[in-house]
Design an enzyme around this catalytic site. Structure first.
Site, PDB file in Angstrom:
ATOM      1  N   GLN A  31       0.836  -1.210   0.000  1.00 40.84           N
ATOM      2  CA  GLN A  31       0.000   0.000   0.000  1.00 40.84           C
ATOM      3  C   GLN A  31       0.868   1.257   0.000  1.00 40.84           C
ATOM      4  O   GLN A  31       0.514   2.269   0.627  1.00 40.84           O
ATOM      5  CB  GLN A  31      -0.938  -0.013   1.204  1.00 40.84           C
ATOM      6  CG  GLN A  31      -2.132  -0.933   1.025  1.00 40.84           C
ATOM      7  CD  GLN A  31      -3.035  -0.484  -0.122  1.00 40.84           C
ATOM      8  OE1 GLN A  31      -3.161   0.699  -0.421  1.00 40.84           O
ATOM      9  NE2 GLN A  31      -3.664  -1.447  -0.772  1.00 40.84           N
ATOM     10  N   SER A  32       1.978   1.228  -0.701  1.00 38.46           N
ATOM     11  CA  SER A  32       2.890   2.368  -0.733  1.00 38.46           C
ATOM     12  C   SER A  32       2.255   3.598  -1.395  1.00 38.46           C
ATOM     13  O   SER A  32       1.837   3.539  -2.553  1.00 38.46           O
ATOM     14  CB  SER A  32       4.151   1.957  -1.498  1.00 38.46           C
ATOM     15  OG  SER A  32       4.921   3.096  -1.806  1.00 38.46           O
TER      16      SER A  32
END
Ligand SMILES: Cc1ncc(COP(=O)(O)O)c(C=O)c1O
Length: 317
Positions: A75-76
């Protein structure tokens, strides 16, 4: 510090807003707390990574790159914004993410695809394993004749940290009396730029567990910038809980507090931890009522919708 070339990817300056109800709820005076709204920077959902990418992308374009390759957690926010910057500049993006492909794509991952990035999965790897997967990807692309620019993990490098020297300039205008600036510390470039611009004594970093050695990480970036190396950094390491991205009770409380006092939506991995760090700093007297405090809202809203404990986040009174 030498100036570096920058490509504008948003509209600046971001606003500085008062947060009197949150301030009072924290035990500060109503006019003590202000929020620097870097979440309102305007590319693909916004966030702190845009300021850093303005410098990194300028270097990539100057090097004649066609493809940006970067890495991060599934989930960068940085990966999502690298994909967006690439789209804005007519480049391709390849994102090397930790872990295995999830059964359903949510949050940042969904946006990565929408923005046209190619996503590859490195498996369950540590930092060295992720770096090796990036190197393999870069070599493969170069082997097929593509001109590649590697954007560092989390977007942080001494060059990229110049983006937060710009934010420091904005804050000098917007908050001349600033005593404490509270910021989430991930890969460290945001804090490093702010320390370089405002001095170590005014910046409180809240470690999120994204790197193993937060103090050394920020010190190395500062040394690379030729600024503030050896300064005594203010870093809280008490908000990591069970590890990067996990939802602690303190973070859960901080998320509800910001949402219910100011309509300000934070997320558990970065900004929720930073606010939990501010709560702890007021509780232990590191930050006292009567001084100007700025909380950096560094974005990350898409990560909220990709968090494994999404369903629990709004619960509780
Ligand atoms: C929303 C958000 N805030 C703060 C940070 C931390 O910034 P830095 O990596 O520059 O320390 C990140 C990093 O991923 C982020 O996504």
């Amino acid at each position: 510090m030498p100036t570096a070339r920058r490509i504008t990817l948003s509209t600046w300056p971001t606003p500085l807003e008062p947060a009197p109800r949150l301030s009072a709820a924290l035990g500060l005076r109503p006019d003590d707390l202000w929020v620097k709204r870097d979440d309102l920077s305007g590319l693909a959902g916004g966030g702190n990574k845009i300021r850093k990418l303005e410098y990194t992308c300028a270097a990539a374009v100057d090097a004649g790159a066609e493809v940006l390759v970067t890495s991060g957690a599934p989930q960068s926010n940085h990966a999502r914004l690298t994909a967006a910057a690439a789209a804005r500049l007519g480049l391709s993006a390849v994102l090397v993410l930790e872990g295995d492909p999830p059964s359903s794509e949510r949050g940042n991952l969904l946006l990565d695809r929408l923005l046209g990035a190619e996503v590859t999965w490195a498996g369950e790897v540590d930092a060295a394993g992720l770096a090796a997967a990036v190197t393999a990807q870069v070599e493969q692309l170069r082997g097929s004749g593509r001109r590649v620019y590697e954007v560092p993990f989390g977007g942080s490098s001494p060059l990229a940290a110049h983006g937060y020297l710009d934010a420091a300039d904005e804050l000098r205008q917007q908050a001349p009396g600033l005593a404490h600036l509270v910021v989430a510390l991930g890969s460290g470039g945001t804090m490093a730029g702010l320390v370089a611009g405002l001095g170590a004594e005014r910046v409180l970093g809240v470690h999120t567990g994204a790197v193993e050695q937060p103090t050394e990480t920020v010190q190395e970036l500062l040394a690379g910038m030729g600024a503030g190396a050896g300064a005594s950094l203010r870093i809280r390491q008490d908000q990591v809980g069970a590890g990067y991205g996990t939802l602690t009770d303190a973070v859960h409380h901080a998320l509800r507090l910001a949402a219910r006092t100011e309509g300000l939506v934070l997320e558990p991995t970065y900004t929720g931890r930073a606010l939990a760090g501010l709560v702890a700093a007021v509780a232990d007297g590191d930050i006292a009522p009567g001084s100007q405090v700025v909380f950096l809202h560094s974005g990350g809203l898409p990560g909220l919708f990709g968090h494994p404990e999404l369903a629990r986040l709004a619960e509780g009174s």
